[in-house]
Write a protein that holds these residues in place. Structure first.
Motif, PDB file in Angstrom:
ATOM      1  N   PHE A 189      23.899  25.097  97.299  1.00 38.64           N
ATOM      2  CA  PHE A 189      22.876  24.673  96.298  1.00 38.64           C
ATOM      3  C   PHE A 189      23.373  23.605  95.335  1.00 38.64           C
ATOM      4  N   LYS A 214      30.617  28.359  95.842  1.00 46.68           N
ATOM      5  CA  LYS A 214      30.291  29.280  96.801  1.00 46.68           C
ATOM      6  C   LYS A 214      30.547  29.017  98.191  1.00 46.68           C
ATOM      7  N   GLU A 250      33.569  23.343 111.570  1.00 53.35           N
ATOM      8  CA  GLU A 250      32.029  23.112 111.323  1.00 53.35           C
ATOM      9  C   GLU A 250      31.461  24.421 110.230  1.00 53.35           C
ATOM     10  N   ILE A 251      31.789  25.364 110.514  1.00 48.02           N
ATOM     11  CA  ILE A 251      31.413  26.493 109.693  1.00 48.02           C
ATOM     12  C   ILE A 251      31.423  26.157 108.336  1.00 48.02           C
ATOM     13  N   ARG A 303      32.092  23.401 106.986  1.00 49.69           N
ATOM     14  CA  ARG A 303      31.607  22.254 106.193  1.00 49.69           C
ATOM     15  C   ARG A 303      30.008  22.727 105.914  1.00 49.69           C
ATOM     16  N   VAL A 304      29.365  23.435 107.026  1.00 46.22           N
ATOM     17  CA  VAL A 304      27.858  23.800 106.548  1.00 46.22           C
ATOM     18  C   VAL A 304      28.048  24.821 105.395  1.00 46.22           C
ATOM     19  N   ALA A 305      28.915  25.637 105.152  1.00 52.36           N
ATOM     20  CA  ALA A 305      28.758  26.435 104.313  1.00 52.36           C
ATOM     21  C   ALA A 305      28.953  25.377 102.764  1.00 52.36           C
ATOM     22  N   ILE A 357      33.473  30.192 100.594  1.00 53.24           N
ATOM     23  CA  ILE A 357      33.315  30.617 101.993  1.00 53.24           C
ATOM     24  C   ILE A 357      34.492  29.818 102.932  1.00 53.24           C
ATOM     25  N   ASN A 379      23.991  16.673  97.623  1.00 51.94           N
ATOM     26  CA  ASN A 379      24.349  15.590  98.550  1.00 51.94           C
ATOM     27  C   ASN A 379      25.789  14.939  98.123  1.00 51.94           C
ATOM     28  N   LEU A 424      28.145  22.301 102.510  1.00 50.99           N
ATOM     29  CA  LEU A 424      26.702  21.326 102.595  1.00 50.99           C
ATOM     30  C   LEU A 424      25.510  22.080 102.414  1.00 50.99           C
ATOM     31  N   SER A 425      25.519  23.491 102.594  1.00 50.44           N
ATOM     32  CA  SER A 425      24.418  24.304 102.286  1.00 50.44           C
ATOM     33  C   SER A 425      24.368  24.819 100.956  1.00 50.44           C
ATOM     34  N   LEU A 436      35.448  18.349 103.259  1.00 50.64           N
ATOM     35  CA  LEU A 436      34.509  17.804 104.570  1.00 50.64           C
ATOM     36  C   LEU A 436      35.473  16.896 105.077  1.00 50.64           C
TER      37      LEU A 436
END
Lengths: 369, 369
Positions: free
Chosen positions: A200, A216, A190-191, A193-195, A220, A204, A197-198, A280
């Motif tokens: 910039f 980046k 999850e972390i 994926r969040v990296a 991560i 999308n 998705l977050s 992802l």
């Protein structure tokens, strides 16, 4: 390591015109699978070993591409005279759907839009990966698999094959894998994926059209995954507290320690070779993996071999033992070995001496039985 | 838990006009420390216990602020009749420099620019945190500390105090800590920092002036840290593979599992209360921590108590044992207890029954000796 290389190999493609019905009830159509083969299919077609790769792997398990000096990812395991002996076996390695290495995935063209799927790619599961591979095996006109084998996510596929097509699978070797993703396993994914998705530049998921990447975020995710692939001991041995320049630098952004430098290097290298959207989708597929119920009900002639590594804390011995115990409830045929290794989860890609001997003798036993 | 609360407390500030000379050779000036005290300093001034907080903690260890229903972070441990008994001891809890909870840190005004320091704040070390605390203790006119105590980064401070000012420290209780950050410890911190530094809104640390924050990056850092604070077992018990809605949602960005939901909640909550630059500086200070050489040379009258928790894999029992073994080389006075707990590193904030009894009886022993 004994044995030779299979030498120059080519990547093949199988494309199915039949839609692939997914667990989500959606369909993937058309779909392609990249695969490689090593050795020769015998006349009885009973010498097939199907090899599965892990999260970031490809169909290129052995040999060399004409323009690339790097061998396949299991070069030490596959070849003439090697544990997966191409003098005897016909080895097929299939890339998974969702990947960025030739099979249909988020980078592929969505026929509905004539643009890359990106986040319009359907969510897939390990069972879907295996269903797609089944179409490939049908296409190759193979009715029985002498063995299915893989490590990590590859081990999940080996397990899923035995559950989905038990009549077809004579033996299944499941290395450094699990019957279900634990909350800790899911949390790490999850972390990552969040990296991504977050980032910039993720846009999308449509970064491909904009000729950029969420470098980046993907770096991560990979850096984090790398920690889980190593053991604490192997990190101590490899890096300790060794400094990059010999001194503490006292700059907030400075890379003081070798271990920091290594992680950045691994992150950057990964960004060059792997697609963020694939990352992802594949981690999501892993998270959904839980075959504990099916395992409890399985009564099969398939012969199982489970292998775990002492220092693997991502998919630990306890997780392999869970599979063993579930399989034994119905008196299925199951062998289990825990290999002593300080190299953590990565051991399945590194430990060839012991692992190779165990595989050889297990396969020998299956052949005789 | 027996005992009452210390009740309403206030946060005090100590400001030093003397510059703080840092290990980096830079100076921090002026600097302030936020601190709280509980109980009464006796006439002999020999009943002082100095308490240290962990990475994201504050001076608010016990009691309540008038406007906030949440007690201090060690409320169960500090109070009348509690293990750190305010009827007997004068407890001082000092916020660390670099923090965002009142002491001088990256959010503070840089006297040279009249803007927040942000990344112009000097890199600090655990020794610098302790040097600053020493100024506070001098200011309070305290010559001897009956006990210094803390968990995690707080334990490192308790150890550093005994090394920097051995004559002042009668006893030192080091809980769930380490003599040096391992490469795995550093690796987790590094990824948290990279997540913050990579956030588009980080603006090279000057986000405060722009009235924004690198919320995504800081949340990622916290989510990751949270995994290392829990044990695999506690995650299994707490979440298992429980689904948020009861079904697999098959959307790439969907939160399927409770554990995902929990991590996001923890990340978001942290962003509200903590400063990203402080997170960078404090983790950097931790990474530099390595007192193995000083420990090997230490010959002191200070009495040590080491406490570890069985399921803590961030600062494991092995890491506490390293401190014990180094201290014993010179026949220093050291006790060690490993507490059975499945709550991982967080145990030092959760396990009060057993931990409390061990602390009480150790302190009782020091008092009598």
């Amino acid at each position: 390591m004994n044995g030779n290389s299979v030498g120059i190999v080519v990547r093949n493609f199988f494309t199915s015109d039949e839609p692939l019905k997914l667990i989500s009830q959606l369909e993937l159509s058309p779909f392609s699978i990249a695969y490689e083969t090593y050795g020769t299919l015998n006349e009885e077609k009973n010498n097939v070993i199907l090899v599965f790769h892990a999260l970031s792997g490809s169909a290129h398990a052995a040999g060399f591409y004409p323009t690339d000096p790097n061998p396949g990812w299991w070069e030490d395991m596959i070849g003439p005279g090697k544990p997966l002996d191409t003098n005897r076996y016909f080895i097929v390695c299939s890339n998974i759907i969702g990947s960025c290495y030739g099979s249909t995935g988020p980078e592929s063209l969505n026929p509905k839009t004539q643009k890359p799927y990106a986040l319009d790619f359907p969510v897939i599961t390990v069972k879907d990966m295996v269903r797609a591979q089944k179409k490939l095996i049908d296409f190759l006109d193979i009715k029985k698999l002498f063995c299915v084998i893989g490590g990590s996510l590859g081990g999940m596929q080996a397990l899923e094959w035995a559950l989905s097509y038990p009549e077809m699978v004579e033996s299944s070797i499941i290395i450094a894998a699990t019957a279900k993703m634990t909350p800790q396993n899911i949390a790490f994914n999850e972390i990552g994926r969040v990296a991504i998705l977050s980032d910039f530049l993720f846009s999308n998921g449509n970064y491909q059209l904009q000729n950029q990447k969420p470098a980046k975020g993907l770096a991560i995710a990979r850096m984090l995954a790398h920690i889980t692939y190593l053991s604490e001991q192997s990190m101590n041995n490899k890096f300790g507290r060794e400094l990059k320049t010999g001194n503490y630098l006292f700059g907030l952004k400075d890379i003081d320690f070798q271990v920091q430098s290594y992680l950045h290097y691994q992150g950057d290298k990964f960004v060059e070779r792997f697609d963020a959207n694939s990352y992802l989708y594949i981690t999501k597929a892993m998270d959904y993996f839980d075959v504990t119920k099916e395992l409890l009900e399985l009564k099969t002639k398939t012969k199982f071999l489970l292998i775990s590594f002492t220092s693997d804390w991502l998919f630990s011995t306890r997780q392999s033992m869970e599979i063993v115990n579930l399989l034994r409830k119905n008196n299925n045929h199951v062998s289990f070995t825990e290999i002593e290794s300080d190299q953590g989860h990565d051991s399945f890609l590194l430990n060839f001496e012991v692992q190779g001997e165990i595989l050889s003798s297990f396969l020998e036993g299956i052949k005789k039985s």
